[in-house]
Scaffold this active site. Structure first.
Site, short mmCIF file in Angstrom:
data_model
loop_
_atom_site.label_atom_id
_atom_site.label_comp_id
_atom_site.label_asym_id
_atom_site.label_seq_id
_atom_site.Cartn_x
_atom_site.Cartn_y
_atom_site.Cartn_z
N ASP A 177 0.85 -1.17 0.00
CA ASP A 177 0.00 0.00 0.00
C ASP A 177 0.90 1.23 0.00
O ASP A 177 2.06 1.16 0.43
CB ASP A 177 -0.88 -0.04 1.25
CG ASP A 177 -1.84 1.14 1.32
OD1 ASP A 177 -2.38 1.51 0.27
OD2 ASP A 177 -2.04 1.67 2.42
N LYS A 178 0.41 2.35 -0.50
CA LYS A 178 1.25 3.56 -0.55
C LYS A 178 1.18 4.35 0.74
O LYS A 178 2.18 4.54 1.43
CB LYS A 178 0.82 4.46 -1.72
CG LYS A 178 1.58 5.79 -1.78
CD LYS A 178 1.08 6.68 -2.89
CE LYS A 178 -0.29 7.27 -2.62
NZ LYS A 178 -0.28 8.28 -1.51
#
Length: 907
Positions: free
Chosen positions: A336-337
């Protein structure tokens, strides 16, 4: 407009594509509901909560732990030793079974805990308008058609179609992964809009940061977006780790081989051996005991436990022990960012003002950093000071500078602007006392700006304004030059600046001012609709973690592909991916594109794309599954509720412990206590060390069992006296072999551990070299056992003496083999290899003491049938160990030369 007649309509309708009037018509709720209608709908739709899942009973959980072939082998070994009357050995083996079973038993139930964590995210109370007025009710009492009021700090109690909003912003990071709060409106969106673009809906479980709103409930309970994720999580299967798969296969094959071999030898023994049938049967039972590596499960547990302890020292909690080894096989990390690769802290990174561009260093809310001109001029122009003043004054956020790390109270974007102001000038930390606020225009999505009226103590009054760049540009008549003096507005220049910053993935915000008369005490929207002076443009982003950039580079060196999967916008995702150093950033695939691909088409493209944007929980789950179909061992990192299903499905689910949601932590198998992506690279390194040490332990234990077993087979088939008894074999297997093999669990990483490519998911622990080493060393152990037996019989004619010498020779060969097996692919007769580790030297000392008791203590002599050895016998045993080590060193050198000869043509 047709009315809602079925509960399933909650799921199938695109509520965001309908006007609020149409929504109320569909729900047959043109006005607030009365008590009787609420009761009727509650009976139809059920309570607004996620259902409790039936808990699995402890007996069922225990039964699942026992359905393991390795456990069957251990129980069989315990039964056999019990039949032989060796109750101490039976207790030891059963203790290993209990430990193995207990660990799995305690780790069971992650899915139920993850679902419970999501249930706890629902708001306990809600403010609702009913026919008889305003009420505060339990969230579970809401029904579709209810009218709900939202205020700052509220957790949204159900999925709502917004009807009225006033400056409403909602933090939807748990669902979308976006680091900035989403601005909400009442206007319908296209039916194809993804979750992050459905701006007229407020989703259950998200948090109101600013503003107020009124909305009508359209989805409740399991039909909400968070409820749908809960159902997705419940349907997601957790894959068995590669290690458990291999150990299951290994135990199954070994058990079948032992059983078949024992039956064949028993039949053959009745023809060739002179032993009576009952004696032959007990001999075959002894052969079975010799063949089972009873110590292997204990070594497996200890090795994994040491890996877990090492990871705990690196701020990572491993929830399922076998996963520590799986980390070593990881070939793809899907991250995930927001909050994982980035800090989840907005930062001003670029500023354009006075015709120049400036770079702002530092990241997060820490005030370390500076504003530096891109053209190299050291001194900041006055216009930057004016821009810092505007950023600090037109701002409702507060910084807790005394806390570590610095904490923002209020909107993250406004917090970033305050940090920028302090980086420009430290005095900006207390600018509010020098320029107190007289009035304000709160932000509203309708006019897309916020403004404040501030007076200093010298008779000056200024309106400072911030907002969407295009909107602010339309309101400006002039711009400030470097000296903060108004000049003609160059609109084309600013549009180019805005476009350039947006293409870099920056969130763009404009700052402007309007000097006013000193006696002005109020400000209205009409006052600032035109004639403003543009100060400049700021570019904000949630910056990459510096340590994540290095960790990704290390992963690439180790042959691990890193992919970013985020709910954020494509441009932002692509820009962050480039800064992080991902391999393929030229193409960003969106959730809409993923929906157009079937599973086979997705599997064909997923390997080559490294950036996925605007993704939903289903997209993340599909991507992980598609990568696993390509035989990848996938680690998934994340922190939001939307990551939980993919975390559970991945081979290794890694959740953030500080900023991560409880649902993500419960679904994951590893939790990072420092939210540091760099810890993942360290975990992969540790996983590779664990696997290598397990392989060394197997290469150490199996030849010992092989040598013992073959020596018994040869003796049985040739009608010879057994060179070692079954009880003596158990002593070797459960004492000396286990103690020596345990030292391999403490072996440090070899120098090239992170320069090797990931191993294949289906690679066997008994692949190639290990099989050769097992066969070759088994032969050497067989030769050593019979050589010792024959030498002892020739020298003394005493069976007990010969057997004692055979056992001590076997143990001596084990000790010297331990030094050889520590370095599978390199010579072991080096200063480093001979000295070993403190654990190795301690184990060797312990073995010498135990073997002395075994050989010379009368109690042991009576129990095991041993006899005292003289100097000659001890010299023979030690000499056999030295010969074994020399032979293995020669074998290693020959193997290295052959491998070098093969690689020369390729080079």
């Amino acid at each position: 407009m047709p009315a809602v007649n079925e509960k399933t309509d909650q799921d199938t309708r695109a509520w965001h594509a309908l006007s609020s009037t149409d929504v109320r018509e569909c729900l047959q709720a043109s006005k607030p509901l009365d008590a009787s209608e609420v009761a009727r709908r509650a009976a139809d739709y059920g309570p607004n909560r996620l259902p409790e899942t039936a808990a699995r009973g402890p007996l069922a959980r225990l039964g699942r732990q026992l359905r393991n072939f390795l456990i069957y082998v251990l129980i069989t070994a315990a039964v056999i030793t019990g039949v032989l009357g060796h109750w101490i050995d039976t207790v030891v083996i059963l203790a290993v079974v209990v430990v193995q079973t207990l660990v799995g038993f305690l780790q069971e139930g992650k899915a139920e805990q993850a679902l419970a964590a999501i249930r706890h995210m629902l708001a306990p109370h809600a403010i609702v308008l009913r026919a008889d007025g305003r009420h505060t009710v339990l969230t579970e009492e809401l029904v579709p058609g209810d009218t709900v009021l939202l205020e700052p700090g509220d957790r949204v109690p159900a999925d709502l179609r917004l009807e009225k909003v006033h400056g409403l912003q909602i933090d939807e990071a748990i669902l979308t992964g976006e680091s900035m709060a989403a601005e909400k409106t009442t206007e319908p969106e296209p039916e194809s809009a993804v979750i992050g673009d459905q701006r007229c809906l407020a989703f259950s479980g998200t948090m109101v940061t600013t503003g107020t709103a009124q909305g009508v409930v359209v989805r409740t309970g399991t039909h909400t977006e968070i409820g749908r994720i809960s159902g997705l999580l419940g349907q997601t299967e957790t894959l068995k780790t590669p290690l458990l798969e291999q150990m299951d296969r290994f135990a199954r094959y070994l058990s079948m081989i032992i059983i078949v071999a024992g039956a064949i030898i028993f039949v053959a023994g009745t023809w060739f051996s002179s032993l009576a049938v009952d004696e032959l049967f007990m001999a075959v039972v002894g052969l079975t005991v010799a063949s089972i590596p009873e110590g292997l499960p204990a070594i497996l547990t200890i090795t994994l436990a040491i890996g877990v302890r090492t990871m705990a020292n690196r701020h990572a909690v491993v929830r399922r022990m076998p996963v520590i080894e799986t980390l070593g096989a990881v070939s793809i990390i899907c991250s995930d960012k927001t909050g994982t690769l980035t800090r989840n802290e907005m930062t001003v990174t670029a500023v354009a003002s006075g015709g120049r561009r400036f770079t702002v260093s530092g990241s997060g809310y820490a005030t370390d950093g500076e504003v530096a001109a891109d053209d190299g001029h050291a001194e900041l122009p006055p216009v930057i000071m004016e821009m810092a003043r505007a950023a600090a004054l037109c701002n409702d956020a507060h910084l807790k500078l005394a806390e570590t790390p610095v904490r923002v109270i209020g909107d993250p974007m406004e917090g970033a602007l305050r940090v920028f102001a302090i980086k420009s000038d430290n005095d900006m930390a207390d600018i509010g006392s020098a320029w107190p606020r007289a009035d304000e225009i709160p932000f509203d999505a309708a006019y897309r700006f916020m403004a404040t009226l501030n007076h200093d103590h010298h008779g000056h009054a200024v309106v400072y304004l911030k907002g969407a760049p295009e909107r602010v540009l339309d309101m400006c008549a002039t711009q400030l030059n470097e000296q903060a003096e108004p000049v003609a507005l160059d609109q084309e220049y600013w549009l180019k600046v805005i476009e350039d910053m947006a293409s870099e993935g920056l969130r763009v915000l404009a700052l402007a001012r309007l000097p006013v008369a000193r006696d002005k005490s109020t400000v209205a929207v009409e006052d600032v609709s035109s004639g403003l002076e543009l100060i400049g443009i700021t570019g904000l982003m949630d910056p990459p973690r510096p340590e994540a950039i290095e960790a990704i580079a290390e992963c690439h060196r180790a042959g691990i592909r890193v992919k970013m999967i985020t709910g954020d916008h494509g441009k932002t995702a692509g820009a962050i991916a480039a800064k992080l150093g991902l391999q393929e950033t030229s193409r960003v695939m969106t959730g809409k594109e993923l929906d157009e691909l079937d599973d086979d088409e997705l599997a064909a493209v997923v390997v080559d794309v490294d950036v996925f944007a605007r993704t939903s929980p289903e997209h993340k789950l599909r991507l992980v599954t598609a990568l696993q179909k390509q035989h990848g061992v996938v680690a998934m990192t994340g922190d939001g509720v939307n990551d939980a299903p993919a975390l559970k499905r991945a081979d290794v689910g890694i959740a953030m412990g500080v900023k991560g949601s409880e649902a993500a932590r419960e679904a994951a198998s590893v939790v990072l206590l420092d939210d540091n992506f760099a810890s993942i690279a360290a975990a992969v390194r540790e996983g590779r060390v664990v696997y290598t040490n397990l392989k060394k332990a197997i290469a150490f234990l199996l030849p010992i069992n092989g040598g013992e077993s073959v020596s018994l087979v040869v003796a049985l088939l040739l009608g010879l006296t057994l060179p070692i008894t079954a009880l003596q074999i158990l002593w070797v297997n459960m004492v000396s072999s286990v103690i020596l093999a345990m030292t391999l669990a403490f072996e440090p990483a070899e120098d090239d551990v992170m320069s090797q490519p990931p191993r294949a998911r289906d690679e066997s622990l008994l692949a190639g070299f290990v099989i050769w080493r097992v066969i070759f060393v088994s032969g050497l152990f067989l030769a050593g056992i019979f050589a010792a037996w024959n030498w002892g019989m020739t020298a003394t004619g005493d069976v007990d003496y010969a057997r004692t010498l055979a056992v001590n020779t076997l143990v001596a060969m084990e000790v010297f083999y331990l030094f050889a097996v520590r370095y599978l692919d390199s010579p072991s007769v080096t200063l480093k290899g001979v000295l070993g580790t403190p654990v190795v030297l301690l184990a060797v000392a312990a073995i010498i003491v135990l073997q002395s008791l075994f050989t010379y203590l009368p109690l042991f002599q009576n129990a095991f049938g041993t006899a005292a050895l003289g100097v000659a016998g001890l010299s023979f045993a030690a000499g056999a160990g030295i010969v074994l080590l020399v032979i293995l060193e020669i074998e290693t050198l020959i193997r290295q030369r052959l491998m070098s000869a093969r690689t020369v043509p390729a080079a």
